[in-house]
Design a protein around this motif. Structure first.
Motif, short mmCIF file in Angstrom:
data_model
loop_
_atom_site.label_atom_id
_atom_site.label_comp_id
_atom_site.label_asym_id
_atom_site.label_seq_id
_atom_site.Cartn_x
_atom_site.Cartn_y
_atom_site.Cartn_z
N PHE A 17 0.98 -1.30 -0.04
CA PHE A 17 0.13 0.15 -0.02
C PHE A 17 1.07 1.23 -0.12
O PHE A 17 1.90 1.67 0.63
N LEU A 18 0.42 2.18 -0.76
CA LEU A 18 1.24 3.90 -0.76
C LEU A 18 0.02 4.41 -0.58
O LEU A 18 -0.61 4.26 -1.53
N VAL A 58 0.66 7.11 10.92
CA VAL A 58 1.89 6.81 10.24
C VAL A 58 1.17 7.86 8.47
O VAL A 58 1.45 8.32 7.67
N ILE A 59 -0.19 6.48 8.20
CA ILE A 59 -0.47 6.99 7.28
C ILE A 59 -2.09 8.41 7.39
O ILE A 59 -2.07 9.21 6.21
N GLN A 60 -2.05 8.71 8.13
CA GLN A 60 -2.69 10.14 8.23
C GLN A 60 -1.75 11.23 7.84
O GLN A 60 -2.52 11.40 7.07
N VAL A 230 4.92 3.54 4.25
CA VAL A 230 4.91 4.57 4.17
C VAL A 230 6.07 5.33 4.96
O VAL A 230 6.52 6.51 4.81
N LYS A 231 6.36 4.60 6.10
CA LYS A 231 7.13 5.64 7.17
C LYS A 231 8.95 5.45 6.19
O LYS A 231 9.26 6.24 6.55
N ASP A 239 14.11 10.21 -2.07
CA ASP A 239 14.81 8.40 -2.74
C ASP A 239 14.13 7.11 -2.23
O ASP A 239 15.31 6.37 -2.05
N SER A 240 12.55 7.68 -1.41
CA SER A 240 12.64 6.53 -0.79
C SER A 240 12.50 5.37 -1.92
O SER A 240 12.22 4.33 -0.95
#
Length: 259
Positions: A17-18, A58-60, A230-231, A239-240
């Motif tokens: 999930f992204l 995190v996702i919020q 997501v973290k 760069d992720s």
């Protein structure tokens, strides 16, 4: 066979999930490609919403960053259309009923169909109210994916019977986020699901390590990971994608040990 079923064919599926647009849409595109190239079998794309009730911090926060950056549903549709030129694995949208309503349900689902989206997950849509979207989903060949939570109790069989695409089994109570351990009695829930449907069942919420993913996939058909990815995107920004690719590779190889 629905396109989503192909993600589970003869293997344990790793589902990534992204949140679209965090930190920007170019990074989302690169991260999706990195995930697909490194073994993700299905991608869930989060359409940001201002009040994402099922999400942990995190996702919020990813939702807020994306919205602050100016992401819109139309821009996400354009992103998917571009991704579909080379990303062949199934992709589904995860968002909230309000996003679909405000866009116009028919317009939204028609657009999903034309850009190659395979399914839709609406965590805030109660099973009893899915008829609001189901006929349109069927019209445009979009699977409306149902969630089953540990609190679903006597509704598990009913939800499973009518499930499409795959069953999204929520591992534990509360919102999304990584957890050190998952203690819910998932096996008894999966038993009821299996008795009522032949479609695959994947477990999400709280999975962050290869060990957890392997443990969850061992009792189901796949593992879903969101917050941990997501973290990584929050930490490494533009760069992720490289780090997302490496992470997906490690998760997928843990699942391949089960085959």
């Amino acid at each position: 066979m629905s396109n989503i079923a192909s993600a589970f064919q003869n293997k344990k599926a790793f589902i990534a999930f992204l949140t679209c647009g965090d930190p920007d849409l170019d990074t989302t595109a690169a991260a999706v490609r990195a995930a697909a190239e490194n073994g993700a079998d299905l991608i869930e794309l989060g359409i940001p919403f201002s009040d994402p009730t099922a999400e942990g911090p995190v996702i919020q926060n990813a939702n807020y960053r994306a919205l602050k950056g100016g992401v819109t549903t139309d821009k996400i549709f354009t992103l998917v259309k571009t991704l579909r030129q080379d990303v062949k694995i199934p992709m589904v949208f995860m968002t909230y009923a309000n996003v679909v309503f405000s866009y116009g349900a028919e317009r939204f689902l028609s657009a999903c169909s034309s850009i190659g989206i395979d399914g839709l997950i609406l965590p805030d849509l109660p099973f009893e109210e899915k008829e609001e979207f189901l006929p349109l989903c069927h019209q445009y060949h979009i699977d409306l994916i149902s969630l089953i939570a540990p609190t679903s109790d006597n509704r598990i069989a009913m939800i499973a019977k009518e499930a499409e695409g795959f069953v999204y089994l929520v591992s534990s109570l509360g919102v999304t986020g990584t957890r050190t351990e998952i203690n819910t009695d998932l096996e008894s829930i999966i038993k009821v699901i299996r008795q009522n449907t032949t479609i695959p069942c994947a477990i999400g919420f709280g999975i962050s390590t290869p060990e957890q993913a392997k443990k969850m996939a061992a009792i189901s058909d796949g593992a879903i990971v969101g917050s941990a990815i997501v973290k990584l995107i929050e930490k490494y920004g533009t760069d992720s994608p490289k780090y997302v690719g490496d992470y997906v590779k490690s998760m997928k190889s843990a699942l391949q040990e089960l085959q």
